[in-house]
Design a protein around this motif. Structure first.
Motif, short mmCIF file in Angstrom:
data_model
loop_
_atom_site.label_atom_id
_atom_site.label_comp_id
_atom_site.label_asym_id
_atom_site.label_seq_id
_atom_site.Cartn_x
_atom_site.Cartn_y
_atom_site.Cartn_z
N THR A 148 39.81 8.21 4.49
CA THR A 148 39.69 7.57 5.74
C THR A 148 41.08 7.94 6.57
O THR A 148 42.22 7.95 5.93
N GLN B 196 28.75 15.62 -1.18
CA GLN B 196 29.88 15.00 -0.36
C GLN B 196 30.82 15.85 -0.38
O GLN B 196 31.41 16.56 -1.41
N THR B 197 31.47 16.33 0.98
CA THR B 197 32.94 16.92 0.76
C THR B 197 34.02 16.08 0.48
O THR B 197 33.95 14.89 0.70
N GLU C 209 36.87 15.73 2.25
CA GLU C 209 37.17 15.11 3.56
C GLU C 209 36.27 13.82 3.91
O GLU C 209 36.62 12.66 4.39
N GLU C 210 35.00 13.79 3.51
CA GLU C 210 34.15 12.65 3.67
C GLU C 210 34.35 11.37 2.96
O GLU C 210 34.19 10.29 2.97
N ARG C 211 35.31 12.05 1.76
CA ARG C 211 35.68 10.49 0.99
C ARG C 211 37.06 9.89 1.25
O ARG C 211 37.41 9.28 0.68
#
Lengths: 186, 435
Positions: free
Chosen positions: A111, A104-105, A107-109
């Motif tokens: 919102t 997972q990057t 940024e994906e974590r």
């Protein structure tokens, strides 16, 4: 049935389908009854309405200084809101997702806020180790993120699992920005 | 082995009752049950365990009258029991120490069965029922440990119920269904209390079956040779009632030493801190009787694999009667197996030691090395040690016993129990055989 020698002879002339009907009807009713009684017995163990209702909290981000972490109880579990330093964000972004156990990057974590921008300085996650549910300690471990004292799982500054028995990254709760400085978790 | 009943009602009332419900006959047959004449003190743990169950049920029912299963009141209610309820300090300690004593006795009982081959035909069902009792005991002990709602209670419950989250796909739903919420909370505490009250009676029922099966096939004995003649047996009463009573007295002295002098020695200090969902204690450990399994759980760096190994460690006990295929029951006559058994016991203790230790710490120091200019111990870590002993634990059941069953030559066995006890009739006087 008709072959049974213990049966009185006159039962042979009776309609055996009547017995089949009684057998099947009773069996079917019993099966439906067990299911009807069994399901409530199973379902009562689940989350009650009040537990489900106590679902969301609001957090004011302005109260958290850079390098600080706020811990709030949400659905019986701690939620971490960490105001990350530039060095922490850099470290989190530098990790190659391909090397991770749960890729997972950073940024994906995150919102996006009300204007659609990511705010990498605020990391919001459920502060529960994905191994057996202990609360990891902040600014600790080999990756300077979090360290779980129970079975030695190491998380990085994005809360991703890097070393130890935990299988997954720390969970990101469903949350949204109410304003640019207030988030709603749940 | 039970044979025909020899009970003769003496009084008219007893006769009247015997024709309607032969319960006096059942008791009388129990007392005159022909038992092997060579049972040693390892065979007294059955009686000791029956007493343990009674102690736990009586003290537990009383505690339930004062305990409040509510997250805001549970911790305080246990403290109230200890401080304010008349003799509450005694009953609470008796129940908590009693759990440890129960496990102490059950482990002795199980090791006894392992050594004397009590799981072999025709006693497989007795053994399986015993394993089931042990399993329910573990569940009961875990549920009960949650009730005082201390830090170890809470986090122990969190970790153990977390096992279910390892189940693929449905794990998290399953865990939340068991907890009745998103995390260990009031719903969890209340259901744990209800089940903790229920399970001891399940144990009692299983004990009934265990003893029934035992009386159907007869007891095993230290030489593992079946009873052949009446001379091989003694009546349960007075021969073994007295032996059991003496062993119980010794056991109760040990119980009393813990109860009155070391009531907290087997517990954990962190359980005197009320449960806090925001803060995990730095070092979570289960009660001592779960430590070996905890070490097995942590012996692999994978969540699901760790749990499967731990479940396997108990599951393997259930199938033991079909893993150890050697004809000779008692390890007294198995010169090779007895050494492997001895190592097995040592490994169980090492697993317990590993379970209490921190995985990355050095358990056995072999030297020292320099790390970043600091001198640190080097050697075998608890992690490595738990892996070695976990491998042995499984190898004992899955490789060593099956292989020995095929190749081990037993040493000469006596012809009968009587000959084993009295030699060839040259020493000691024969005791009155069981009627």
């Amino acid at each position: 049935m008709s072959e049974s020698s213990t049966m009185p002879a006159d039962t042979d002339v009776e309609d055996s389908s009547k017995r089949d009907f009684i057998f099947l009807a009773t069996g079917a009713t019993a099966a439906a009854g067990v299911a009807a009684v069994g399901w409530p017995l199973v379902a009562q163990m689940g989350k009650a309405a009040d537990t489900l209702a106590a679902g969301s909290i609001e957090i004011d981000l302005t109260k958290i200084a850079q390098g600080q972490q706020l811990k709030m109880l949400w659905r019986g579990k701690p939620v971490f809101v960490r105001h990350r330093t530039a060095a922490e964000i850099e470290k989190a972004a530098a990790a190659d997702p391909a090397d991770l156990k749960d890729p997972q990057t950073d940024e994906e974590r995150l919102t996006p806020d009300t204007s659609g921008n990511l705010r990498p300085e605020f990391l919001v996650m459920v502060g529960v180790c994905t191994h057996f549910g202990c609360v990891p300690v902040g600014e600790a471990g080999e990756f300077d993120g979090w360290y779980c004292p129970c079975h030695a799982s190491h998380y990085d500054t994005s809360g991703r699992i890097r070393k130890g028995p935990a299988p997954k990254n720390m969970a990101i709760p469903p949350y949204s920005f109410v304003t640019d400085s207030v988030i709603k978790v749940g | 082995m039970s044979g025909p009943s020899t009970y003769e009602p003496k009084y008219a009332a007893a006769k009247w009752m015997d024709q309607r419900l032969p319960i006096i006959r059942m008791g009388a047959d129990f007392m005159t049950f022909p038992s092997p004449r060579n049972l040693n003190y390892w065979y007294t743990f059955g009686g000791i365990l029956a007493l343990c169950l009674v102690v736990q049920i009586i003290s537990g029912v009383i505690l339930a009258m004062h305990y409040v299963a509510d997250v805001d009141k549970a911790f305080a209610s246990v403290q109230r029991i200890r401080r304010d309820v008349p003799f509450g300090w005694l009953l609470q300690s008796m129940h908590a120490v009693g759990a440890s004593m129960f496990f102490l006795a059950v482990y002795m009982h199980m090791f006894r069965g392992l050594y004397y081959g009590s799981y072999k035909a025709p006693r497989e069902v007795i053994w399986i029922l015993g394993c089931a009792i042990y399993l329910v005991m573990m569940a009961t002990a875990f549920l009960g440990y949650t009730l005082p709602w201390g830090q170890m209670s809470f986090w122990g419950a969190t970790v153990i119920t977390g096992f279910f989250s390892a189940v693929p796909i449905v794990g998290e739903s399953l865990q939340q269904w068991l907890l009745g919420g998103y995390a260990v909370d009031n719903a969890t505490l209340q259901r744990f209390f209800a089940l903790h009250y229920l399970l001891p009676f399940v144990i009692a029922a299983l004990v009934g079956l265990h003893v029934w099966a035992l009386h159907h096939v007869g007891q095993n004995n230290p030489i593992g040779i079946s009873e052949k003649t009446k001379e091989d047996t003694l009546a349960f009463h007075p021969f073994y009632t007295v032996k059991d009573a003496f062993a119980i007295a010794v056991f109760l002295v040990i119980f009393a030493i813990f109860l009155f002098y070391l009531p907290d020695a087997l517990g954990h200090a962190d359980n005197y801190i009320e449960a806090d969902a925001m803060k995990t204690p730095p070092h979570i450990v289960p009660e001592w009787y779960f430590l070996p399994f905890y070490a097995i759980l942590r012996a692999v760096p994978d969540k699901l694999a760790g749990i499967l190994l731990m479940i396997g460690a108990i599951a393997v006990l259930f199938v033991l009667p079909w893993l150890d295929t050697h004809k000779v029951r008692s390890m007294r006559f198995r010169p090779v197996a007895r050494w492997f058994f001895l190592i097995f016991i040592v490994m169980c203790f090492i697993l317990g030691w590993c379970g209490a230790g921190t995985p990355d710490n050095v358990a056995i120091k072999l030297g020292s090395k320099m790390v970043d200019g600091v001198k640190v111990d080097s050697g075998i870590t608890f992690y490595r040690l738990s892996q070695i002993s976990t491998i042995y634990y499984f190898a004992y059941f899955l490789i060593i016993l099956p292989v020995l069953g095929l190749i081990e030559k037993p040493i000469k066995r006596p012809d009968s129990i009587t000959k084993a006890v009295l030699g060839d009739g040259k020493r000691g006087a024969a005791l009155a055989p069981a009627e």
